[in-house]
Design an enzyme around this catalytic site. Structure first.
Site, PDB file in Angstrom:
ATOM      1  N   ARG A  27       9.694   4.960  -6.152  1.00  0.00           N
ATOM      2  CA  ARG A  27      10.328   6.150  -5.582  1.00  0.00           C
ATOM      3  C   ARG A  27      10.800   7.141  -6.632  1.00  0.00           C
ATOM      4  NH1 ARG A  27      11.074   2.111  -2.077  1.00  0.00           N
ATOM      5  NH2 ARG A  27      10.424   2.572   0.051  1.00  0.00           N
ATOM      6  N   HIS A  56      -0.261  -1.014  -7.388  1.00  0.00           N
ATOM      7  CA  HIS A  56      -0.397   0.161  -6.518  1.00  0.00           C
ATOM      8  C   HIS A  56       0.356   1.320  -7.149  1.00  0.00           C
ATOM      9  CE1 HIS A  56      -0.415   2.714  -2.969  1.00  0.00           C
ATOM     10  NE2 HIS A  56      -1.133   1.825  -2.301  1.00  0.00           N
ATOM     11  N   TYR A  70       4.823   6.215  -5.050  1.00  0.00           N
ATOM     12  CA  TYR A  70       4.695   7.155  -3.930  1.00  0.00           C
ATOM     13  C   TYR A  70       4.624   8.630  -4.331  1.00  0.00           C
ATOM     14  CZ  TYR A  70       6.142   3.174  -1.049  1.00  0.00           C
ATOM     15  OH  TYR A  70       6.221   1.968  -0.433  1.00  0.00           O
ATOM     16  N   HIS A 127      -3.770   6.363  -3.768  1.00  0.00           N
ATOM     17  CA  HIS A 127      -4.085   7.255  -2.650  1.00  0.00           C
ATOM     18  C   HIS A 127      -4.645   8.528  -3.263  1.00  0.00           C
ATOM     19  CE1 HIS A 127      -0.854   5.269   0.093  1.00  0.00           C
ATOM     20  NE2 HIS A 127      -1.732   4.420  -0.373  1.00  0.00           N
ATOM     21  N   GLU A 172      -8.186   4.554  -2.312  1.00  0.00           N
ATOM     22  CA  GLU A 172      -7.894   4.023  -0.981  1.00  0.00           C
ATOM     23  C   GLU A 172      -8.178   5.069   0.093  1.00  0.00           C
ATOM     24  OE1 GLU A 172      -4.011   2.285  -0.560  1.00  0.00           O
ATOM     25  OE2 GLU A 172      -4.251   1.994   1.604  1.00  0.00           O
ATOM     26  N   ASP A 195      -8.504   0.230   3.613  1.00  0.00           N
ATOM     27  CA  ASP A 195      -7.331  -0.102   4.409  1.00  0.00           C
ATOM     28  C   ASP A 195      -7.714  -0.062   5.885  1.00  0.00           C
ATOM     29  OD1 ASP A 195      -4.881   0.344   6.005  1.00  0.00           O
ATOM     30  OD2 ASP A 195      -3.862   0.447   4.066  1.00  0.00           O
ATOM     31  N   HIS A 255      -5.581   2.425   8.051  1.00  0.00           N
ATOM     32  CA  HIS A 255      -5.946   3.820   7.788  1.00  0.00           C
ATOM     33  C   HIS A 255      -7.316   4.162   8.387  1.00  0.00           C
ATOM     34  CE1 HIS A 255      -3.196   3.741   3.942  1.00  0.00           C
ATOM     35  NE2 HIS A 255      -2.526   3.603   5.054  1.00  0.00           N
ATOM     36  N   HIS A 313      -7.081  -3.772   2.154  1.00  0.00           N
ATOM     37  CA  HIS A 313      -5.710  -3.727   2.646  1.00  0.00           C
ATOM     38  C   HIS A 313      -5.803  -4.043   4.124  1.00  0.00           C
ATOM     39  CE1 HIS A 313      -3.556  -1.019  -0.548  1.00  0.00           C
ATOM     40  NE2 HIS A 313      -3.719  -2.254  -0.947  1.00  0.00           N
ATOM     41  N   ASP A 362      -0.154   6.918  10.413  1.00  0.00           N
ATOM     42  CA  ASP A 362      -0.138   5.951   9.321  1.00  0.00           C
ATOM     43  C   ASP A 362       1.091   5.059   9.409  1.00  0.00           C
ATOM     44  OD1 ASP A 362      -0.338   4.494   7.033  1.00  0.00           O
ATOM     45  OD2 ASP A 362      -0.185   6.185   5.641  1.00  0.00           O
ATOM     46  N   HIS A 397       1.906   0.908   9.758  1.00  0.00           N
ATOM     47  CA  HIS A 397       1.315  -0.430   9.753  1.00  0.00           C
ATOM     48  C   HIS A 397       2.038  -1.349  10.736  1.00  0.00           C
ATOM     49  CE1 HIS A 397       0.020   0.310   5.280  1.00  0.00           C
ATOM     50  NE2 HIS A 397      -0.301   1.306   6.078  1.00  0.00           N
ATOM     51  N   GLU A 401      -0.152  -5.361   3.875  1.00  0.00           N
ATOM     52  CA  GLU A 401       0.974  -4.436   3.676  1.00  0.00           C
ATOM     53  C   GLU A 401       1.683  -4.286   5.018  1.00  0.00           C
ATOM     54  OE1 GLU A 401      -0.755  -1.308   0.412  1.00  0.00           O
ATOM     55  OE2 GLU A 401      -1.524  -1.160   2.452  1.00  0.00           O
TER      56      GLU A 401
HETATM   57 ZN    ZN Z   1      -1.918   2.466  -0.495  1.00  0.00          ZN
HETATM   58 MN    MN Z   2      -2.916   0.481   2.011  1.00  0.00          MN
HETATM   59 MN    MN Z   3      -0.374   3.351   5.046  1.00  0.00          MN
END
Ligand code: ZN
Ligand code: MN
Ligand code: MN
Length: 281
Positions: free
Chosen positions: A37, A67, A70, A107, A143, A177, A180, A214, A227, A229, A259
């Protein structure tokens, strides 16, 4: 045998991620190698890195996956965020090398209204720059995203256009994913439809590019672009859908990372158990 794991925390020190993965019964796992973050990157000491590598070797768990945090946005228009994003992906490739992590998932970001073509060129230029800066064997996995407004990489064709312009293509792979893809409109729930989607993936991108899964259920329906999960089998893809997915040889030969949420319905261990159950029956 499937190879499945979850995203684990590095709280305390990065090697503790390996302990957590082991406690949860993971065959593979994913981390954020730093606070996801923020922008700040504290360099790894040799000691931190070697503790992680030693623990990992002893655990027999493989592969570890990193990964991207963000905040970076590789598709951002020129400016401070874009510059910091290039620094972030460069630093992260470097960290993966130090930690002997073979895969870094990213991403593709959001063009924030500057348009798809502009966003695409920004991504290409960011990745090419990072690859020129860092020479190592770490693969950057692009991804697929949920195809929300302004987001990049929601279709296979879109990812193709990015890869086409990458200079060092052997350093690129794809993280698929399921949440996604499904909310972006790719049907996965029956054998025939999964076949169609994977065939399309093969036609556009080549299945040999597919490196990591994913595995997430979706809180939104097919094509909803939501989006969010969900626990495996409790969302719109559902148990029957995942049973189909988890019986496909092209998918189960790859490392699979969940995830999924952690809440009062289920935690990581329950989702892992569900995946192994659905893969076995
Ligand atoms: Zn991701
Ligand atoms: Mn993912
Ligand atoms: Mn997602």
């Amino acid at each position: 045998m499937i190879h499945v794991g979850v995203h684990v925390s590095i709280a305390g020190s990065i090697d503790k991620a390996v302990d957590r993965a082991q406690e949860k019964g993971c065959d593979t796992f994913q981390i954020f190698s730093r606070n996801p973050r923020g922008w700040k990157i504290k360099p790894l000491s040799d000691k931190e890195a070697s503790r992680f590598v030693e623990k990992l070797e002893k655990s027999g768990i493989y592969p570890p996956v990193d990964h991207m945090p963000y905040l970076p946005n590789l598709a951002a228009p020129p400016g401070e965020v874009y510059d910091k994003s290039i620094e972030a992906v460069t630093a992260e490739l470097q960290r993966c090398g130090e930690l002997q992590i073979p895969y870094l998932v990213t991403h593709l970001g959001s063009h924030r209204g500057s348009g798809e073509e502009e966003g695409l060129q920004q991504i290409v230029s960011a990745i090419n720059t990072a690859f020129r800066e860092v020479e190592n064997g770490v693969m950057l996995l692009l991804e697929n995203t949920a195809d929300t407004k302004n987001s990049m990489g929601g279709t296979f064709e879109h990812i193709r256009r990015i890869i086409d312009q990458i200079e060092q293509k052997d350093r690129i792979g794809i993280c698929f994913d399921t949440c996604h893809a499904f909310v972006a409109g790719y049907e996965l729930r029956t054998k025939a439809n999964l076949e169609k989607t994977l065939q399309h993936f093969d036609d556009v991108l080549g299945l040999e590019q597919l490196t990591l899964i994913h595995l997430n259920d979706a809180k939104g329906g097919l094509g909803s672009k939501l989006d969010r999960h969900e626990h495996i089998g409790l969302g719109y893809i559902g148990e029957d859908g995942f049973r189909v997915i988890l019986h496909d040889e092209r998918i189960i030969k790859l490392p699979i990372i969940l995830e999924t949420p952690v809440d009062d319905r289920r935690g990581d261990s329950e989702n892992l158990q569900k995946v192994r159950e659905l893969a076995a029956h």
